[in-house]
Write a protein that holds these residues in place. Structure first.
Motif, PDB file in Angstrom:
ATOM      1  N   TYR A 115       0.865  -1.134  -0.053  1.00 32.73           N
ATOM      2  CA  TYR A 115       0.090  -0.093  -0.071  1.00 32.73           C
ATOM      3  C   TYR A 115       0.821   1.235  -0.050  1.00 32.73           C
TER       4      TYR A 115
ATOM      5  N   ASP B  11      -3.475   5.429  -2.164  1.00 37.33           N
ATOM      6  CA  ASP B  11      -3.931   4.528  -2.956  1.00 37.33           C
ATOM      7  C   ASP B  11      -5.490   4.274  -2.929  1.00 37.33           C
TER       8      ASP B  11
ATOM      9  N   HIS C  91      -3.271  -2.929   1.989  1.00 40.62           N
ATOM     10  CA  HIS C  91      -4.225  -2.001   1.608  1.00 40.62           C
ATOM     11  C   HIS C  91      -5.604  -1.880   2.676  1.00 40.62           C
TER      12      HIS C  91
ATOM     13  N   GLY D 253      -6.741   1.500   3.740  1.00 44.78           N
ATOM     14  CA  GLY D 253      -6.822   2.303   2.317  1.00 44.78           C
ATOM     15  C   GLY D 253      -8.222   2.385   1.872  1.00 44.78           C
TER      16      GLY D 253
END
Length: 300
Positions: A47, A51, A119, A124
């Motif tokens: 990550y 993102d 992520h 994320g």
């Protein structure tokens, strides 16, 4: 990784072959790919702050949302920018993406258990896109009959209806896909997810763009939001491909791109008979009745 081979044929013998491993279903023409390696690379993909991961079932508006998000997070003159092809992690080489220094807009049709762990772990941002399943089915039908990897199979409509409902297509069942997301959201309240409905984008695009940009923590003026919405309409995105401004790998037997078709809501009414519609509503009642992704509950 063991793959089961599945033959999909209609009453006239028209169809294609698939391969399946657990919930993963792919065209058999992709059997030569190193799927285990690709899945491992996706899961271990690192990550970078900023993102954005866009998650969707096929034919729910993936390319449209990808462009809207790209324009929202990319500064500069909207008029001078070109539309983009989504970066589908499921199939593209990931090594070049790992070397990109700035944040990335990434796409996947995989379920959450296959997505980049880093992520998810670091909170994320994830946007999950959905669409009225009846329209998603119709769009997938046209996709299959033009898609070389599925033999450009013009299956009979009744047969395709059954195939789609039973998830015997690449990426499997629409219902299982979104039910797995709902389960994940209930079990993990820390997931940083925004749900976006195709129909809301169609009926109230500006409101939805404001909601998306608030989630992404970016700030575009009202005028720029209007420019983005205009730039990313299906007619203009299709024109970018038809004129060669943007390359598309999805081409029919005549060499013309079939990436975009109508991009409308309610086209299913031109394809479903009364009997098929009643049957589908029964399926919806059984598989998707109280789902937060059900188009029946889009009144908000």
């Amino acid at each position: 990784m063991e793959w089961e081979r599945i033959e999909v044929r209609d009453e006239n013998g028209v169809g294609f072959d698939l391969i399946q491993h657990e919930e993963l279903i792919l065209p058999a023409t992709l059997q030569h790919m190193e799927h285990e390696k690709q899945l491992k690379m996706i899961r271990e993909f690192k990550y970078k702050k900023g993102d954005i991961l866009l998650c969707s079932y096929p034919k729910t508006g993936t390319h449209w949302l990808s462009n809207l998000v790209y324009f929202l997070v990319t500064p500069g003159s909207v008029e001078s920018m070109k539309t983009v092809q989504p970066t589908l992690m499921d199939l593209v080489p990931l090594e070049p993406l790992e070397k990109v220094e700035h944040s990335r807009v990434l796409n996947s049709h995989h379920r959450i258990n296959r997505l980049p762990f880093d992520h998810l772990e670091q909170g994320g941002k994830i946007i999950v896109l959905t669409r009225d399943p009846k329209d998603a089915m119709v769009s997938y039908k046209y996709h299959v009959q033009n898609f070389e990897m599925l033999n450009r199979s013009n299956l009979s409509w009744n047969n395709f209806f059954d195939i789609w409902v039973n998830g015997k297509l690449p990426c499997g069942s629409f219902f299982d896909y979104y039910n797995s997301w709902e389960k994940a959201l209930k079990e993990n309240k820390e997931l940083n997810v925004l749900i976006v409905h195709f129909e809301h984008l169609k009926t109230n695009g500006l409101k939805e763009l404001r909601r998306i940009q608030d989630f992404l923590e970016v700030n575009n003026t009202e005028e720029r939001l209007k420019e983005i919405l205009d730039k990313c309409n299906v007619t203009k995105m299709k024109a970018d491909i038809d004129t060669g401004e943007v390359e598309s790998l999805l081409k029919d037997s005549d060499g013309k791109s079939f990436l975009y078709r109508k991009g409308e809501s309610g086209d299913w009414k031109n394809h479903f008979t009364v009997a098929l519609n009643e049957h589908f509503d029964n399926v919806l009642e059984e598989r998707f009745k109280d789902s937060i992704f059900n188009a029946e509950f889009l009144a908000g």
